[in-house]
Every structure is written in C-alpha cells, then in structure tokens.
Design a protein around this motif. Structure first.
Motif, PDB file in Angstrom:
ATOM      1  N   MET A 183      -6.046   2.719  -5.900  1.00 61.37           N
ATOM      2  CA  MET A 183      -5.434   1.907  -4.859  1.00 61.37           C
ATOM      3  C   MET A 183      -4.564   0.847  -5.547  1.00 61.37           C
ATOM      4  O   MET A 183      -4.756   0.549  -6.731  1.00 61.37           O
ATOM      5  N   ASP A 184      -3.647   0.259  -4.790  1.00 61.70           N
ATOM      6  CA  ASP A 184      -2.797  -0.790  -5.359  1.00 61.70           C
ATOM      7  C   ASP A 184      -3.641  -1.942  -5.889  1.00 61.70           C
ATOM      8  O   ASP A 184      -4.653  -2.301  -5.279  1.00 61.70           O
ATOM      9  N   GLY A 185      -3.214  -2.480  -6.995  1.00 67.32           N
ATOM     10  CA  GLY A 185      -3.902  -3.644  -7.546  1.00 67.32           C
ATOM     11  C   GLY A 185      -5.111  -3.301  -8.389  1.00 67.32           C
ATOM     12  O   GLY A 185      -5.803  -4.198  -8.893  1.00 67.32           O
ATOM     13  N   ASN A 234       1.277   7.685 -14.243  1.00 65.01           N
ATOM     14  CA  ASN A 234       0.920   6.540 -13.422  1.00 65.01           C
ATOM     15  C   ASN A 234       1.170   6.992 -11.981  1.00 65.01           C
ATOM     16  O   ASN A 234       2.298   6.993 -11.522  1.00 65.01           O
ATOM     17  N   ARG A 235       0.110   7.418 -11.301  1.00 74.55           N
ATOM     18  CA  ARG A 235       0.167   8.231 -10.085  1.00 74.55           C
ATOM     19  C   ARG A 235       0.669   9.616 -10.477  1.00 74.55           C
ATOM     20  O   ARG A 235       1.165   9.802 -11.591  1.00 74.55           O
ATOM     21  N   SER A 236       0.579  10.580  -9.552  1.00 77.53           N
ATOM     22  CA  SER A 236       0.807  11.971  -9.951  1.00 77.53           C
ATOM     23  C   SER A 236       0.969  12.844  -8.720  1.00 77.53           C
ATOM     24  O   SER A 236       1.107  12.335  -7.609  1.00 77.53           O
ATOM     25  N   GLY A 276       4.580  -3.198   1.579  1.00 77.82           N
ATOM     26  CA  GLY A 276       3.947  -1.893   1.781  1.00 77.82           C
ATOM     27  C   GLY A 276       2.479  -1.904   1.346  1.00 77.82           C
ATOM     28  O   GLY A 276       1.644  -1.196   1.925  1.00 77.82           O
ATOM     29  N   ASP A 277       2.173  -2.719   0.326  1.00 76.96           N
ATOM     30  CA  ASP A 277       0.789  -2.765  -0.163  1.00 76.96           C
ATOM     31  C   ASP A 277      -0.161  -3.235   0.942  1.00 76.96           C
ATOM     32  O   ASP A 277      -1.285  -2.743   1.079  1.00 76.96           O
ATOM     33  N   ILE A 278       0.302  -4.207   1.728  1.00 76.37           N
ATOM     34  CA  ILE A 278      -0.537  -4.746   2.816  1.00 76.37           C
ATOM     35  C   ILE A 278      -0.725  -3.677   3.894  1.00 76.37           C
ATOM     36  O   ILE A 278      -1.821  -3.486   4.416  1.00 76.37           O
TER      37      ILE A 278
END
Ligand code: AMP
Ligand code: MG
Length: 282
Positions: A65-67, A121-123, A205-207
């Motif tokens: 997840m982000d962060g 970094n993601r895929s 977008g993260d929120i």
C-alpha cells in the motif's frame, strides 16, 4: 535472523490477518546498523559473483500500500551494490500504448538478463490489485470475453504460468509484500503533509485509495493465495517499523542470493597456463 516465518510458498489457506504489521522482536540502533552493514557487504559480494557468472537473474518484486516504504527499502538494501548489475523499474498507471497491449507486455523489456538483479517497484501484480479493486479491466477496449467476471481469476493463472516460465529460463523470483497497518499509513500520510521535504510524496490519489483499504487487503490476500509457490514465494514483511522492515528485506535478499550460490567463473587448467604465459609479455 529467521525469515522462514515471513515466507509463503504455498498459497492454500493463506490469511493476511495472521501476519503482524509490527515486528515481534527489535534490537538497539547500534546492532541494527551493524546488521545492515554486514548484509550490505554480503549482498555486494554475492551480486558481484552473480554478475560475473551470468547464469541466473534475480527478479525482486515489491508490492505494498502507499506509504509502506517501498522506495526506502529499495534504496537501503541496494545501496553499495554495483549499479551495472542492478536495474530498478517503477510501474505506474499504464499509458495508452501499454493499455493497447496485453498486460504483461510492458514488463518484458524490464526482465533481468542472466547476471542481473531487477527490482520492480510495483509490477504486473497491479493488474490483479488496483485493477481488481476498481474493476479497471471493464474499461478496456477489448473483446467482451476478455473482460468478464473471470478476468482476475484467469490473470492469477497467467501470472503463475509466467513466473514458472521465468524460473525455467534462469530467473529466480522473490516477491515482497510490505505489510503496513491502516493506522501507520495514516501517520505516514500526516508526516508527508507536515514535512516540507516530504510534501512532494503526497498525492490526492493516495487518500482516495486509502478509502478502499479493506478491498485492497482482500485483493492482496487473494493474489498471494493464488500465486505463492515454491519457485516464486511471497514474503510478508511487517512494515510498521521502517528500520526493522529494511533489516528483514536485506536478509531475504541476501538469503535468496546465497541460495543461487553464484561463483566467479573458473578458467580451465589449459587456459590458466596460457594466462601465465602472458606474464612475460607484460
Ligand atoms: P506510485 O508507485 O506511488 O508512484 O504510484 C503509482 C500508481 O500507479 C499507483 O497508484 C498504482 O496503483 C498505479 N498503477 C500501477 N500499475 C497500474 C496498472 N496496471 N493499472 C492501474 N494503475 C496502476
Ligand atoms: Mg505513491
């Protein structure tokens, strides 16, 4: 350090809830620094041999997840390795050309040749995560049979086959999920807002995605259940404590390189004799 407890090599019965987001043990800063430094040197040494030998490639996938600290983990673990032998690729929202192709198309040029470590970094896992959560496949300009309710389930199958294909071609896979809690994600987003040097990391977008937290947890659990195999295991790394997460990641990378057992190529006795002959010519 025991990393077996983080490893998932059989998906059946996998439950994300059974994995803590916080490390069960901790150590003093001095020990941590020593541990990371010693692992860094060992990774450097193994990578050098992997590169020289060029028999195997290593693909390390980071999903979270982000962060959760993907960027930081990549930076810490790979600092000090020979940049010639490492490639990092970040996968973002696909552009129109990428969307016009099959979803594994954009990954192909980023796969490591033998001797190289590639870090994603993601895929392609985003294609069964964000794409599942928002049912993005339904927006594709594609035949109806390619965007029915089985689309994601079929993709799990493609991914398992693809990873077997990579394995059979000398690429070792390592998939790392940085397991962050909802609370800690909130703290990190607040820090991104509070600290001017971190403002750039914050995106609206993260929120929005944070609002789909539970759907993402389900998507991760399903994806890991469907794709954790002996040849391409997942590691569920507790990510609420950044320094400790980096220690675990560095240990996983080191152990995976050790398992490949790379060696500097040895020349034949005949070749060695010839080399000695060159001494007189220098
Ligand atoms: P970041 O890694 O924070 O720079 O964000 C990249 C964004 O791209 C994330 O929100 C991902 O979910 C998104 N993304 C990556 N791959 C895909 C994909 N195949 N389809 C849709 N969104 C994607
Ligand atoms: Mg982000």
């Amino acid at each position: 350090m025991d990393i077996a407890k983080y490893k998932v090599s059989k998906g059946k019965g996998f439950s994300l809830k059974e994995y803590s987001t916080f490390p069960t043990s901790q150590c003093k800063k001095k020990e941590r620094v020593q541990f990371l430094e010693s692992n860094r040197l060992e990774i450097q040494n193994l990578q050098s041999k992997l590169y020289a030998e060029s028999k195997a490639g290593l693909l390390i996938i980071f999903q979270a997840m982000d962060g959760a600290g993907k960027d930081g983990a990549i930076k810490y673990v790979m600092s000090g390795v020979n940049p010639q032998g490492v490639r990092v690729h970040s996968f973002k929202v696909p552009n129109s050309t990428e969307l016009a192709h099959d979803y594994l198309w954009r990954v192909q040029p980023c796969l490591p040749e033998r001797g190289i470590i590639a870090i994603f970094n993601r895929s392609y896992y985003e294609d069964v995560l964000v794409v599942k959560v928002h049912e993005l496949y339904k927006n594709l300009n594609i035949l109806d049979r390619c965007k029915d309710s089985d689309t994601i389930t079929k993709r799990y199958g493609h991914i398992c086959n693809f990873e077997q294909y990579l394995y059979d071609n000398g690429i070792q896979l390592l998939k790392i999920f940085l397991n962050l809690s909802y609370e800690e994600q909130g703290n990190r987003f607040l820090r991104r807002l509070d600290r001017p040097d971190k403002n750039w990391k914050f995106s609206e977008g993260d929120i929005k995605e944070r609002g789909y937290w539970n759907d993402y947890q389900v998507a991760y659990e399903k994806a890991i259940t469907a794709t954790a195999t002996e040849i391409a295991p997942w590691y569920i790394v507790p990510a609420d404590n950044k320094p400790y997460a980096r220690m675990i990641v560095s240990e996983i990378v080191k152990k995976s390189l050790e398992a490949l057992n790379p060696e500097y190529p040895r020349v034949s006795d005949e070749h060695a004799k010839r080399l000695m002959g060159y001494r007189d010519k220098i």
